[in-house]
Design a protein around this motif. Structure first.
Motif, short mmCIF file in Angstrom:
data_model
loop_
_atom_site.label_atom_id
_atom_site.label_comp_id
_atom_site.label_asym_id
_atom_site.label_seq_id
_atom_site.Cartn_x
_atom_site.Cartn_y
_atom_site.Cartn_z
N THR A 1 5.05 2.64 -9.25
CA THR A 1 4.35 3.21 -10.40
C THR A 1 5.21 4.28 -11.06
O THR A 1 5.32 4.36 -12.29
N ALA B 1 -4.16 1.58 -1.90
CA ALA B 1 -3.12 2.60 -1.91
C ALA B 1 -3.72 3.94 -2.30
O ALA B 1 -4.86 4.03 -2.75
N LEU C 1 -4.90 6.75 -4.32
CA LEU C 1 -5.21 6.98 -5.72
C LEU C 1 -4.57 8.28 -6.23
O LEU C 1 -4.01 8.30 -7.33
N GLN D 1 0.83 -1.20 0.00
CA GLN D 1 0.00 0.00 0.00
C GLN D 1 0.87 1.26 0.00
O GLN D 1 0.55 2.25 -0.65
N PRO E 1 2.88 3.78 -5.13
CA PRO E 1 3.17 5.00 -5.90
C PRO E 1 4.61 5.06 -6.38
O PRO E 1 4.86 5.49 -7.52
N THR F 1 -0.75 7.63 -6.62
CA THR F 1 -0.48 6.74 -7.74
C THR F 1 -0.68 7.45 -9.06
O THR F 1 0.10 7.29 -10.01
N ALA G 1 -3.86 0.14 -7.42
CA ALA G 1 -4.06 1.00 -6.25
C ALA G 1 -5.35 0.68 -5.54
O ALA G 1 -5.42 0.66 -4.30
#
Length: 452
Positions: free
Chosen positions: A357, A391, A393, A350, A354, A396, A386
């Motif tokens: 990504t 995680a 949003l 979690q 990001p 991300t 996500a």
């Protein structure tokens, strides 16, 4: 600030040689890359996607190509309106006034970067043009290495996707947008208060704006090594025969008619923001730059001419956006995006999604050098991951944008119009922007781990 940098000439030459070889000898035109990526996605969908039948692949590609056209036109207008605004007479006079204040190479490079960065944060098309124009004007006044200066101007663009014209942030803030993947999956919008105007975005952006000009001063070529180039003034357009003072000519020059559109735009913003609160989406950003450009150009025909010149820079976007829309359609419909999403779920948590990504975004940019097209490829698997990991949003989403803007410093797609407007080859410019990539890449990556 010292007059002579400590970096060796050999180090600087290695930067130039390496980037020239990679981008001019190995990586083809971005449109060719888009076709190749399409072929790769089609093959992957046919071989491993759960719904990758030939008929589904073909029809989903077609739907994606034409489903992205609305968004593509919005991004084209953002570039065109920013370009036209940069060529408004008042803006041009303001740039010349800034240039008169600099007298040394270090002052010139710092001022050029800061102005380009500020303009890019407001509108990425505006920033690209302002940087190139400013570099030309500075080089006429101060004796310096022109490639170094143009690289600083282009480096100002390293914060564009963290700004208010970010195609990725705008699409997630716009209801019903074809690329609003967050809304499609969760039913919610991501306003700028959760993406652009957050600590994990604003703090690293500010750090980059402080660090990069300092690094450029350090990188300044020695006087004996500087490649001096003084841009020549562009020839004034040849005037044709005087036209009669007809009704049509008077209407073309009428500032009153321009003010009609400006008044309508201002009134709409006032009514909307008064009733719903101040907010920005793709259409609002376009409207602001449209009415600002019309107001500053004054005469309708002058703005038409400015937009004609701006349109010359949009050809690659018109060509590539539909191709990336087709890729997005295939990945989404066939289930290929969901499969890639599951891979990210297995390697990330979690907290770290990001960052991973962002890491993936750095590489995807080399294949998809366009914020909207990039999001069309990465968004369909980044956002489901996500959602699955619960995680952030917004983090991300902005991680994709951050990776896009950082890798643009090594991807020549957007540097090409800058160097063309500045009047210099791209080789020496990329040699310096490699350093911008390293500095900004580290700062934004650390921010996603520590602040998001």
């Amino acid at each position: 600030m010292t007059d002579q940098p400590t970096a060796t000439a050999a180090e600087r030459r290695s930067f130039v040689a390496g980037t020239v070889y990679v981008f001019e000898r190995i990586i083809p035109d971005p449109f060719v890359l888009a076709i190749g990526l399409t072929a790769l996605v089609v093959l992957a969908a046919l071989l491993v996607a759960p719904n990758g039948g030939p008929a589904i692949v073909v029809t989903s590609w077609y739907a994606g190509v034409f489903g992205i056209l609305g968004f593509a036109f919005q991004m084209i207008l953002i570039l065109a309106t920013g370009h036209a605004l940069a060529h408004a007479p008042l803006v041009q006079r303001g740039l010349r006034a800034l240039v008169r204040r600099v007298s040394t190479p270090n002052q010139a490079v710092v001022m050029t970067f800061l102005v380009a960065a500020t303009a890019s944060w407001l509108n990425w098309g505006f920033g690209l043009v302002i940087g190139a124009i400013l570099a030309r004007e500075v080089a006429k006044r101060v004796r310096l290495d022109f490639g170094w200066l143009v690289a600083a101007a282009y480096s100002g663009w390293v914060i564009w996707a963290s700004g208010v014209s970010s195609s990725i942030a705008l699409s997630q803030a716009t209801h019903g947008n074809a690329l609003n993947i967050v809304e499609k999956l969760t039913g919610v919008l991501l306003p700028f208060s959760e993406t652009v105007f957050t600590a994990f975005n604003l703090i690293p952006t500010l750090v980059v704006v402080i660090l990069v000009p300092v690094v450029f001063v350090w990188l300044r070529p020695r006087d004996s090594e500087a490649q001096i180039y003084v841009p020549q003034d562009e020839p004034a357009p040849t005037k044709g025969p005087a036209l009669p003072d007809s009704l049509a000519a008077r209407l073309n020059r009428s500032r009153t008619l321009s003010l009609v559109l400006v008044a309508l735009g201002v009134a709409d913003l006032a009514v909307t923001w008064t009733s719903k609160g101040v907010s920005l989406d793709a259409n609002a950003v376009i409207l602001i730059f449209l009415i600002a450009g019309i107001a500053l150009h004054g005469r309708p025909v002058a703005y038409v001419d400015a937009m004609k010149n701006a349109a010359k820079q949009t050809g690659s976007m018109m060509l590539q956006y539909p191709i990336y829309g087709g890729i997005m359609g295939i990945m989404d419909t066939t289930g290929l995006a969901a499969m890639i999403s599951k891979f990210f779920v297995t390697i990330a948590t979690q907290h770290t999604l990001p960052f991973w990504t962002y890491f993936a975004s750095l590489f995807i940019t080399f294949l998809v050098p366009s914020g909207g097209g990039h999001w069309a490829v990465q968004g369909p698997f980044a956002i489901p991951a996500a959602v699955s990991l619960h995680a952030s949003l917004p983090a991300t989403t902005m991680a994709v944008a951050m990776g896009e803007q950082v890798s643009n410093m090594m991807q020549p797609f957007w540097a090409l119009p800058v160097v063309a407007m500045a009047g210099i080859g791209i080789q020496r410019v990329l040699g310096f922007t490699v350093v911008t990539f390293a500095v900004a890449g580290t700062v934004y990556g650390a921010a996603l781990l520590l602040l998001a």
